[in-house]
Design a protein around this motif. Structure first.
Motif, PDB file in Angstrom:
ATOM      1  N   VAL A 196     -30.515 -39.071  44.837  1.00  0.00           N
ATOM      2  CA  VAL A 196     -31.806 -38.420  44.674  1.00  0.00           C
ATOM      3  C   VAL A 196     -32.078 -37.445  45.821  1.00  0.00           C
ATOM      4  CG1 VAL A 196     -33.187 -40.168  45.836  1.00  0.00           C
ATOM      5  CG2 VAL A 196     -34.137 -38.949  43.905  1.00  0.00           C
ATOM      6  N   ALA A 197     -31.390 -37.625  46.960  1.00  0.00           N
ATOM      7  CA  ALA A 197     -31.607 -36.714  48.082  1.00  0.00           C
ATOM      8  C   ALA A 197     -31.007 -35.333  47.830  1.00  0.00           C
ATOM      9  CB  ALA A 197     -31.016 -37.294  49.364  1.00  0.00           C
ATOM     10  N   ILE A 198     -30.003 -35.245  46.942  1.00  0.00           N
ATOM     11  CA  ILE A 198     -29.401 -33.937  46.704  1.00  0.00           C
ATOM     12  C   ILE A 198     -29.593 -33.481  45.275  1.00  0.00           C
ATOM     13  CG2 ILE A 198     -27.682 -34.066  48.518  1.00  0.00           C
ATOM     14  CD1 ILE A 198     -25.659 -34.885  46.366  1.00  0.00           C
ATOM     15  N   GLY A 199     -30.471 -34.148  44.540  1.00  0.00           N
ATOM     16  CA  GLY A 199     -30.792 -33.638  43.223  1.00  0.00           C
ATOM     17  C   GLY A 199     -29.848 -34.049  42.121  1.00  0.00           C
TER      18      GLY A 199
ATOM     19  N   SER B 193     -39.419 -33.357  42.863  1.00  0.00           N
ATOM     20  CA  SER B 193     -39.749 -34.558  42.109  1.00  0.00           C
ATOM     21  C   SER B 193     -41.166 -34.996  42.440  1.00  0.00           C
ATOM     22  CB  SER B 193     -38.749 -35.651  42.494  1.00  0.00           C
ATOM     23  OG  SER B 193     -39.195 -36.898  42.079  1.00  0.00           O
ATOM     24  N   GLY B 194     -41.752 -35.784  41.557  1.00  0.00           N
ATOM     25  CA  GLY B 194     -43.017 -36.384  41.906  1.00  0.00           C
ATOM     26  C   GLY B 194     -44.226 -35.484  41.742  1.00  0.00           C
TER      27      GLY B 194
ATOM     28  N   VAL C  51     -33.312 -31.540  40.424  1.00  0.00           N
ATOM     29  CA  VAL C  51     -34.538 -32.166  40.904  1.00  0.00           C
ATOM     30  C   VAL C  51     -34.287 -32.864  42.236  1.00  0.00           C
ATOM     31  CG1 VAL C  51     -36.323 -33.834  40.368  1.00  0.00           C
ATOM     32  CG2 VAL C  51     -35.247 -32.540  38.544  1.00  0.00           C
ATOM     33  N   PHE C  52     -35.052 -32.499  43.260  1.00  0.00           N
ATOM     34  CA  PHE C  52     -34.910 -33.121  44.569  1.00  0.00           C
ATOM     35  C   PHE C  52     -36.170 -33.899  44.897  1.00  0.00           C
ATOM     36  CE2 PHE C  52     -31.234 -30.710  46.052  1.00  0.00           C
ATOM     37  CZ  PHE C  52     -31.232 -29.663  45.168  1.00  0.00           C
ATOM     38  N   ASP C  53     -36.036 -34.950  45.720  1.00  0.00           N
ATOM     39  CA  ASP C  53     -37.241 -35.683  46.085  1.00  0.00           C
ATOM     40  C   ASP C  53     -37.853 -35.148  47.378  1.00  0.00           C
ATOM     41  OD1 ASP C  53     -36.076 -38.715  47.769  1.00  0.00           O
ATOM     42  OD2 ASP C  53     -35.343 -36.673  47.823  1.00  0.00           O
TER      43      ASP C  53
ATOM     44  N   ASN D 282     -43.785 -41.295  38.744  1.00  0.00           N
ATOM     45  CA  ASN D 282     -44.775 -40.309  39.154  1.00  0.00           C
ATOM     46  C   ASN D 282     -45.602 -39.822  37.992  1.00  0.00           C
ATOM     47  OD1 ASN D 282     -44.355 -39.978  41.976  1.00  0.00           O
ATOM     48  ND2 ASN D 282     -42.339 -39.246  41.436  1.00  0.00           N
TER      49      ASN D 282
ATOM     50  N   PRO E 149     -43.435 -38.285  45.723  1.00  0.00           N
ATOM     51  CA  PRO E 149     -43.368 -39.546  44.979  1.00  0.00           C
ATOM     52  C   PRO E 149     -44.241 -40.664  45.526  1.00  0.00           C
ATOM     53  CG  PRO E 149     -41.173 -38.675  45.384  1.00  0.00           C
ATOM     54  CD  PRO E 149     -42.108 -37.853  46.182  1.00  0.00           C
TER      55      PRO E 149
ATOM     56  N   THR F 219     -49.147 -43.869  45.108  1.00  0.00           N
ATOM     57  CA  THR F 219     -49.118 -45.291  45.444  1.00  0.00           C
ATOM     58  C   THR F 219     -49.836 -45.563  46.742  1.00  0.00           C
ATOM     59  OG1 THR F 219     -46.805 -44.891  44.885  1.00  0.00           O
ATOM     60  CG2 THR F 219     -47.509 -47.154  44.996  1.00  0.00           C
TER      61      THR F 219
ATOM     62  N   SER G 147     -33.394 -41.381  40.314  1.00  0.00           N
ATOM     63  CA  SER G 147     -34.125 -40.132  40.120  1.00  0.00           C
ATOM     64  C   SER G 147     -34.945 -40.189  38.841  1.00  0.00           C
ATOM     65  CB  SER G 147     -33.116 -38.981  40.068  1.00  0.00           C
ATOM     66  OG  SER G 147     -33.722 -37.801  39.652  1.00  0.00           O
TER      67      SER G 147
ATOM     68  N   THR H 242     -37.940 -42.735  39.261  1.00  0.00           N
ATOM     69  CA  THR H 242     -39.031 -42.294  40.138  1.00  0.00           C
ATOM     70  C   THR H 242     -39.783 -41.137  39.508  1.00  0.00           C
ATOM     71  OG1 THR H 242     -37.413 -41.031  41.409  1.00  0.00           O
ATOM     72  CG2 THR H 242     -38.158 -43.084  42.356  1.00  0.00           C
ATOM     73  N   THR H 243     -39.101 -40.284  38.726  1.00  0.00           N
ATOM     74  CA  THR H 243     -39.839 -39.247  37.999  1.00  0.00           C
ATOM     75  C   THR H 243     -40.786 -39.883  36.997  1.00  0.00           C
ATOM     76  OG1 THR H 243     -37.939 -37.786  38.195  1.00  0.00           O
ATOM     77  CG2 THR H 243     -39.611 -37.190  36.599  1.00  0.00           C
TER      78      THR H 243
END
Lengths: 379, 344
Positions: free
Chosen positions: A324-327, B155-156, B178-180, A340, B89, B93, A333, A336-337
């Motif tokens: 998730v850090a690099i997409g 993201s988020g 998509v990046f966080d 949100n 994200p 919360t 990922s 968490t989408t």
């Protein structure tokens, strides 16, 4: 031993010991307390969520997801459900973790065996790589590879070309793919399974038949399809063909080198655990070093290698969550989408936990079978 | 004996831990603020113009100014704010759990967020919209021409969903990455991994003004595919805190409409005879008592932080690096959408 005693043991069976009521009572009490604690926590969470008007439950899985997952083996559109989005995420997690595990094993064995080499330079290089990679956090390595790839690869409008079959750019590696419908793919698929199986069954000639089978299978897949989808440079970079994105590439490379370094240490430990006498015996028999390793040393080292190797596989699968850090759109990922968008934090995180739990339980199961075959059998 | 004692000790400690946690209460936020001595404010991890900490740790921005206004109104000192940087994200919360008293983190006010998450929005402090930034190409002016592009997204946020709905609704192909972390997605766009970056217009303006090496090679397409009214949010269920948070924002807007700014408020306090202005600066009727505050609550907001126009100009407007036009953020009397119900 068993056969001699059974005749007399039928007549003089020892009395069964009385039930240890104190032990059973304490365990039942402890179990009741843990269950009560669990029930209270779940109840507390449900009450609080309802009091704050936050939706709870897994009903959202049927709703439209509304977000895109741009790569993967599972076909997915943003109009599909959340459940399908999660399935696509899991497919992506496996698509990154499994190749990383396989490549890390190969790398680990290579480096581990290099550590026992006679040549000092080989040992030094292997040691240096392992030490460097193990001491840098994996997230940093993933980011380094990703930034290196996205900075150094050619721009999306000017890719490197290999005739019209493969294009390399910042958008990834695009390879021409055959266009086959399901019915057209039956014959090649059948041959892919049949030919190697036949080659394997012909045991005495395996050394020749297996490479031939590989060539046949590759040839079938190259020659059978009559229409191919070629990548081409469009308005916005390269499109068409199968794509290996820089995200996937960076993740797999970083996971491979990190897990490979740990695997190298495990393999080195296994090799060094084999008694010196075995090496001397191979010299006495006149075996070359590759023969000695393949036939004598490595099989005996497996009993030491397999248990920590199981942990390594599980860790690699869990480490793939750094995607998730690099997409890279893996299950973390996707979940968490979803979290949100609908705010249901507990459900989404539980799904992520359940996925990794399931994958790791499967790993433990499979490696348990492997371990049973290589472990020391006491008689 | 030894094993039984150990087992009993484990059970007892488990029960003790269970007793320590209790259900979360959502009310009486003001009491807890007064007790802590600071307003805990959830802000962006670092966005120029909205919430950014400089090298000495001092925060500034449009959302930061709102938090300072709250502190000035409730505690008397705009400096009594504890800033909690939150990523996309985790921001919802953090507010749901009560970790922050207010979320001033350019969060879009949507129906779902306002009803199903246990949160409530107090107002709108920025009217934004989702836009696209890409390298200039001759003839490229509409979003529909971006079909086939690789688009970096954060993201988020509502950005992802808007993007998917717009592109699939218009039957346009695209690939998303998509990046966080916002820094990672912007870096991927700058390095050329993606040809397009999408986000709120203000975000893109900040990116173009501050992070791109050659900003003139890039264009923010004028078409906005969604409306993103950004505003502070609080936890649902505390009506007293809701009133204070809402009217703090309105007070800043009303001050600009009345012509009261941080530079002239003292002279107006000394010399004005207009009842509306006297109520505002604390020399007229006491309005603060209805919210549990003293009569100088609105005076302190404008004196220590400024009115909405001043806050806008120094953070994202003419006096800042970003230089966004007032546009919809202007007063209703000047063609914008910022209006406050009368303070009387």
């Amino acid at each position: 031993m068993a056969t001699v005693e059974s005749a007399s043991s039928a007549a003089l069976a020892p009395p069964r010991p009385p039930l240890n009521l104190r032990s059973i009572g304490l365990q039942a009490l402890a179990l009741a307390l843990v269950v009560a604690l669990g029930a209270w926590l779940v109840n507390n969470a449900t009450i609080n969520l309802r009091a704050q008007n936050i939706a709870s439950g897994f009903g959202f899985l049927g709703d439209t997801a509304g977000f895109a997952i741009s790569e993967g083996l599972l076909p997915y559109e943003p109009s599909d459900s959340y459940a399908r989005a999660f399935a696509a995420g899991v497919a992506n997690t496996l698509r990154a973790a499994l190749p990383a595990v396989v490549l890390a094993t190969v790398l680990g064995f290579a480096l581990g065996i290099a550590q026992t080499s006679r040549h000092a330079l080989v040992r030094l290089l292997s040691r240096g790589f392992v030490d460097l990679v193990r001491n840098v956090p994996l997230l940093v390595q993933v980011l380094l590879w990703y930034f290196a790839l996205t900075e150094l690869l050619p721009g999306t409008d000017t890719p490197l070309r290999l005739s019209d079959v493969a294009f390399l750019s910042k958008g990834g590696l695009n390879i021409a793919m055959p266009e086959l419908t399901a019915s057209q793919a039956i014959v090649p698929l059948a041959l892919t399974i049949l030919v190697p199986w036949l080659a394997w069954v012909a045991a005495p000639w395996r050394r020749i038949t297996l490479p031939v089978a590989l060539l046949v299978v590759v040839g079938v897949w190259l020659l059978w399809p009559d229409s191919w989808q070629h990548p081409e440079v469009g308005n916005f970079g390269v499109s068409g063909g199968a794509t290996l994105t820089p995200e996937w590439l960076a993740l797999v490379i970083a996971l491979t080198q990190y897990s490979g370094a740990y695997c190298a240490e495990i393999v080195r430990a296994g090799l060094q655990a084999v008694p010196r006498g075995q090496w001397e015996a191979t010299h006495a028999l006149g075996l070359t070093r590759p023969q000695a390793l393949r036939r004598v040393i490595v099989p005996q080292s497996l009993r030491v290698i397999v248990p920590p190797y199981t942990s390594l596989v599980m860790n690699t699968i869990k480490n793939s969550s750094l995607a998730v850090a690099i997409g890279y759109p893996d299950i973390v990922s996707a979940a968490t989408t979803a979290l949100n968008q609908n705010g249901q934090a507990i459900e989404c995180i539980s799904i992520i936990a359940a996925v990794y739990l399931l994958l790791n339980l499967l790993t433990t199961l499979v490696m348990g079978v492997v371990n049973a075959r290589v472990q020391l059998k006491e008689r | 004996m030894n094993a039984a004692f150990r087992l009993a000790a484990v059970c007892a400690s488990a029960a003790a831990v269970a007793g320590l946690t209790g259900p979360v209460h959502a009310g009486k936020v003001v009491d807890s603020i007064k007790q802590k001595g600071a307003v805990t404010c959830g802000v962006h991890t670092g966005r120029a113009g909205f919430a950014l900490a400089d090298s000495s740790g001092k925060w500034s921005g449009l959302d930061v100014d709102y938090c300072r206004a709250l502190a000035a109104a409730v505690l008397g000192d705009a400096g009594k704010v504890k800033y909690v940087p939150l990523s996309g994200p985790t921001r919802i919360t953090a507010l749901q759990s009560g970790e922050v008293d207010v979320l001033a983190r350019n969060t879009t006010w949507t129906y779902t967020r306002d009803t199903s998450l246990g949160l409530v929005w107090v107002g709108i402090n920025f009217y934004d919209g989702q836009a696209f930034i890409t390298k200039k190409k001759p003839g490229l002016a509409k979003v529909a021409q971006l079909a086939g592009a690789t688009i970096c997204v954060d993201s988020g946020s509502t950005t992802e969903k808007n993007l998917a709905e717009y592109f699939t609704g218009h039957k346009l192909q695209y690939k998303s990455v998509v990046f966080d972390q916002i820094e990672a997605s912007q870096q991927a766009f700058i390095s050329g991994r993606c040809q397009v970056y999408t986000g709120d217009n203000s975000n893109l303006a900040v990116l173009k003004a501050t992070l791109l090496k050659n900003p003139d090679d890039y264009v923010i397409l004028p078409e906005q595919i969604s409306k993103e009214p950004l505003g502070p949010a609080i936890h649902r269920g505390d009506d007293d805190w809701f009133a204070i948070a809402k009217w703090t924002l309105f007070a800043m807007i009303e001050a600009e409409e009345l012509g009261i700014s941080s530079s002239n408020i003292d002279s107006l306090k000394a010399s004005s005879s207009d009842p509306t202005i006297k109520r505002f600066v604390g020399t007229g009727d006491d309005l603060g008592k209805f919210m549990g505050l003293d009569k100088e609550w609105s005076y302190r907001i404008v004196k220590q932080v400024g009115n909405y126009g001043e806050s806008f100009d120094r953070n994202v407007g003419a006096d800042s690096k970003v230089k966004l036009p007032r546009g919809l953020m202007n007063l209703w009397t000047k063609g914008g959408l910022m209006i406050s119900p009368p303070l009387r």
